[in-house]
Design an enzyme around this catalytic site. Structure first.
Site, mmCIF file in Angstrom:
data_model
loop_
_atom_site.group_PDB
_atom_site.id
_atom_site.type_symbol
_atom_site.label_atom_id
_atom_site.label_comp_id
_atom_site.label_asym_id
_atom_site.label_seq_id
_atom_site.Cartn_x
_atom_site.Cartn_y
_atom_site.Cartn_z
ATOM 1 N N GLU A 164 -32.682 -5.465 6.074
ATOM 2 C CA GLU A 164 -32.402 -6.347 7.330
ATOM 3 C C GLU A 164 -33.304 -5.762 8.614
ATOM 4 O O GLU A 164 -34.033 -6.726 9.140
ATOM 5 C CB GLU A 164 -31.060 -6.569 7.896
ATOM 6 C CG GLU A 164 -30.686 -7.931 8.629
ATOM 7 C CD GLU A 164 -29.248 -7.940 8.770
ATOM 8 O OE1 GLU A 164 -28.623 -9.068 8.002
ATOM 9 O OE2 GLU A 164 -28.758 -7.296 9.687
ATOM 10 N N GLU A 167 -36.701 -6.627 7.704
ATOM 11 C CA GLU A 167 -36.993 -8.016 7.784
ATOM 12 C C GLU A 167 -37.163 -8.248 9.320
ATOM 13 O O GLU A 167 -38.131 -9.065 9.854
ATOM 14 C CB GLU A 167 -35.825 -8.716 7.057
ATOM 15 C CG GLU A 167 -36.214 -10.262 6.854
ATOM 16 C CD GLU A 167 -34.780 -10.824 6.334
ATOM 17 O OE1 GLU A 167 -33.986 -10.334 6.007
ATOM 18 O OE2 GLU A 167 -34.844 -12.174 6.461
ATOM 19 N N CYS A 184 -24.236 -11.320 6.833
ATOM 20 C CA CYS A 184 -23.159 -10.670 5.933
ATOM 21 C C CYS A 184 -21.772 -11.159 6.335
ATOM 22 O O CYS A 184 -20.952 -10.655 5.427
ATOM 23 C CB CYS A 184 -23.308 -8.892 6.524
ATOM 24 S SG CYS A 184 -23.068 -8.635 8.235
ATOM 25 N N SER A 204 -31.012 -14.068 8.098
ATOM 26 C CA SER A 204 -31.857 -12.850 7.210
ATOM 27 C C SER A 204 -31.455 -13.480 5.840
ATOM 28 O O SER A 204 -30.482 -13.966 5.757
ATOM 29 C CB SER A 204 -30.984 -11.536 7.657
ATOM 30 O OG SER A 204 -31.303 -10.732 6.658
ATOM 31 N N LYS A 243 -14.646 -13.547 1.282
ATOM 32 C CA LYS A 243 -15.166 -12.805 0.404
ATOM 33 C C LYS A 243 -15.165 -13.327 -0.815
ATOM 34 O O LYS A 243 -15.918 -13.104 -1.816
ATOM 35 C CB LYS A 243 -15.037 -11.364 0.624
ATOM 36 C CG LYS A 243 -15.570 -10.806 1.881
ATOM 37 C CD LYS A 243 -17.221 -10.359 1.569
ATOM 38 C CE LYS A 243 -17.732 -10.126 2.916
ATOM 39 N NZ LYS A 243 -19.204 -9.960 2.886
ATOM 40 N N GLU A 246 -17.304 -16.035 -1.217
ATOM 41 C CA GLU A 246 -18.826 -15.407 -1.431
ATOM 42 C C GLU A 246 -19.003 -14.789 -2.931
ATOM 43 O O GLU A 246 -20.056 -15.181 -3.218
ATOM 44 C CB GLU A 246 -18.797 -14.325 -0.363
ATOM 45 C CG GLU A 246 -20.371 -13.768 -0.369
ATOM 46 C CD GLU A 246 -20.540 -12.732 0.533
ATOM 47 O OE1 GLU A 246 -19.622 -11.712 0.256
ATOM 48 O OE2 GLU A 246 -21.446 -12.658 1.353
ATOM 49 N N GLU A 251 -25.391 -18.478 -6.839
ATOM 50 C CA GLU A 251 -26.499 -17.548 -6.941
ATOM 51 C C GLU A 251 -26.385 -16.132 -6.604
ATOM 52 O O GLU A 251 -27.216 -15.339 -6.628
ATOM 53 C CB GLU A 251 -27.159 -17.854 -5.588
ATOM 54 C CG GLU A 251 -26.564 -17.805 -4.105
ATOM 55 C CD GLU A 251 -25.881 -18.941 -3.554
ATOM 56 O OE1 GLU A 251 -25.509 -19.713 -4.789
ATOM 57 O OE2 GLU A 251 -25.480 -19.326 -2.589
ATOM 58 N N CYS A 388 -14.710 -7.324 11.220
ATOM 59 C CA CYS A 388 -13.732 -7.435 10.183
ATOM 60 C C CYS A 388 -12.470 -6.914 10.371
ATOM 61 O O CYS A 388 -11.372 -6.922 9.566
ATOM 62 C CB CYS A 388 -14.539 -6.607 9.039
ATOM 63 S SG CYS A 388 -16.134 -7.449 8.729
#
Ligand code: SF4
Ligand code: SF4
Length: 466
Positions: A164, A167, A184, A204, A243, A246, A251, A388
């Protein structure tokens, strides 16, 4: 094994009193219903953050004959029959029963990773004070639960910074697709896809640290251990209910295999430890396995709001200037719920950054991006109030005052853990240097693109775009 992507957050109609406390904390107005009647959840809007689960205080009375039996409710919720805690109206689907069965299967090679904040909150489930730091006991408990490899999501956080950070530098140099948002937090990503698809190009392309570790578990680590990737069960312990969502995204696979097969929350890990009769408090400390268990201080602070930004700046500064960053502890980035902004001098560049802690605060920035007036280069968004540490899968706290002290204590522990690490920058983690030298090549290279980056897709329906 495909993780469950069916609705993960539920409201039990038999138990819901319609108090609408959950609606007050829902950042996206996904709780529907009249006061004093059972509520329901708009699964499309819901970002699966689990804040409603944390807040709900209505629970089943013991042995009420008018209710579905406790045993049946536990089964429906995916919770072990040994669970003793009350059953609240708002809850998240559990995967502890499935995991317990999988852990007993001798044919699977069982690998686990733990998010940064599990080590500062798990002990609360065993009666220890808020924020007690127990990485060593956690590693020991996971081995007793029958995991073959105990890895760490913090390692993935270090990889994320490498990718990241590179990037961001490339986008700032080219001036393309700025501002760049972090990607994230899966609840933030789901919200962007659902309610703000105009910013998707600004996210990102990095997968989250959890998915990066999952991807490397089934490639790099599998190769090192000589294990067929298809024989690996990849498990993640997370503070976050989203999560689970996710991990189930189509993908998120590597060469046709799921990167993370199963996600359990901090609460579910505690339930599995209690179910096995492990004396957690008296466990001797053990270490994480190599190489995906070695992390820097930068990896560990991902668990607190501003942590991703601070970790990225520690590395970004040195990549751009080729000089050591003068101060490692960036206090101006740390804080509580809300938006914080700063300008950071990196060589000749004045990097403008913003940290959004709590999804309800992101709308101003989304509007600025839509109008082309957003002044920032890099924006961290965390859906939960303080990152978190306050995730929906963390130990449940019913009182507002208790919640504040717990978040504070968990954050302090995370920062203490960072300052006690010998290596505090992701690019100086020897395991990360070796990963790039032996396996990935360079950040943003071909292997990284294949294994560590992804694309996000609009989920908006007509008339909803903001
Ligand atoms: S999980 Fe989060 S977004 Fe979904 S209903 Fe609950 S509070 Fe709202
Ligand atoms: S789910 Fe819980 S917090 Fe929400 S309205 Fe029902 S009882 Fe109240």
């Amino acid at each position: 094994m495909t993780p469950n992507i069916d609705p993960i957050i539920h409201i039990d109609e038999e138990l819901c009193t319609g108090c609408r406390r959950c609606a007050e904390v829902c950042p996206v107005d996904a709780i529907i219903g009249e006061a004093s009647t059972p509520q329901s959840i708009d699964a499309h809007r819901c970002v699966v953050c689990g804040q409603c689960v944390q807040t709900c205080a209505a629970y089943a009375a013991e042995n009420d004959p008018s209710l579905t039996s406790r045993a049946e409710k536990l089964r429906q919720r995916g919770q072990l029959s040994s669970v003793r805690e009350p059953l609240f109206a708002a809850y998240s689907t559990g995967h502890a029963i499935e995991l317990k069965e999988a852990l007993a299967d001798p044919k699977r090679y069982k690998v686990v990773q733990c998010a940064p904040v599990i080590r500062v909150s798990l002990a609360e489930e065993f009666g220890l004070p808020f924020g007690t730091l127990t990485p060593g006991k956690m590693a020991a408990a996971l081995r007793l639960l029958n995991f073959d490899r105990v890895y760490d999501t913090n390692f993935g956080a270090d990889v994320t910074i490498m990718e990241e950070g590179s990037e961001l530098i490339s986008r700032v140099m080219s001036g393309e697709r700025l501002p760049m948002f972090t990607s994230c937090c899966p609840a933030w990503v789901k919200h962007a896809e659902t309610a703000a698809p105009h910013v998707l190009d600004h996210l990102s392309s990095c997968k989250s640290p959890m998915q990066m570790v999952g991807s490397l578990v089934k490639t790099y680590s599998a190769e090192l251990d000589g294990i067929a990737p298809a024989d690996i069960l990849s498990v993640a312990v997370m503070p976050c209910t989203c999560k689970k969502f996710e991990a189930g995204r189509e993908e998120m696979n590597v060469d046709g295999l799921r990167e993370v097969d199963m996600v359990i929350t901090t609460r579910e890990l505690a339930q599995l430890i209690k179910d096995k009769g492990i004396d957690f408090i008296n466990l001797p400390d053990e270490t994480f396995d190599s190489p995906l268990g070695k992390y820097s201080g930068a990896g560990t602070i991902f668990g607190a709001t501003g942590g991703v930004m601070e970790a990225a700046i520690r590395t970004g500064y040195e990549l751009v200037t080729h000089e050591p960053i003068p101060n490692l502890q960036l206090d101006f980035i740390r804080g509580d719920e809300g938006i914080r902004t700063a300008t950071v001098q990196i060589g000749d560049l004045e990097l403008k950054v913003a940290m959004v802690a709590g999804l309800k605060y992101v709308s101003t920035i989304l509007e600025q991006v839509a109008k082309g007036t957003c002044p920032y280069h890099f924006i961290e968004v965390m859906a939960c109030p303080e990152g978190c540490v306050s995730g929906g899968g963390q130990p449940k706290l019913l009182l507002e005052t208790q919640r504040k002290s717990a978040y504070q204590a968990r954050k302090s522990s995370i920062y203490r853990h960072d300052s006690n690490q010998k290596v505090r920058k992701s690019h100086e983690n020897p395991a990360i240097i070796k990963l790039y030298k032996d396996f990935l090549g360079e950040p943003l290279g071909h292997a990284s693109h294949h294994l560590l980056h992804t694309k996000f897709f609009s989920r908006s329906v007509k008339g909803e775009m903001k």
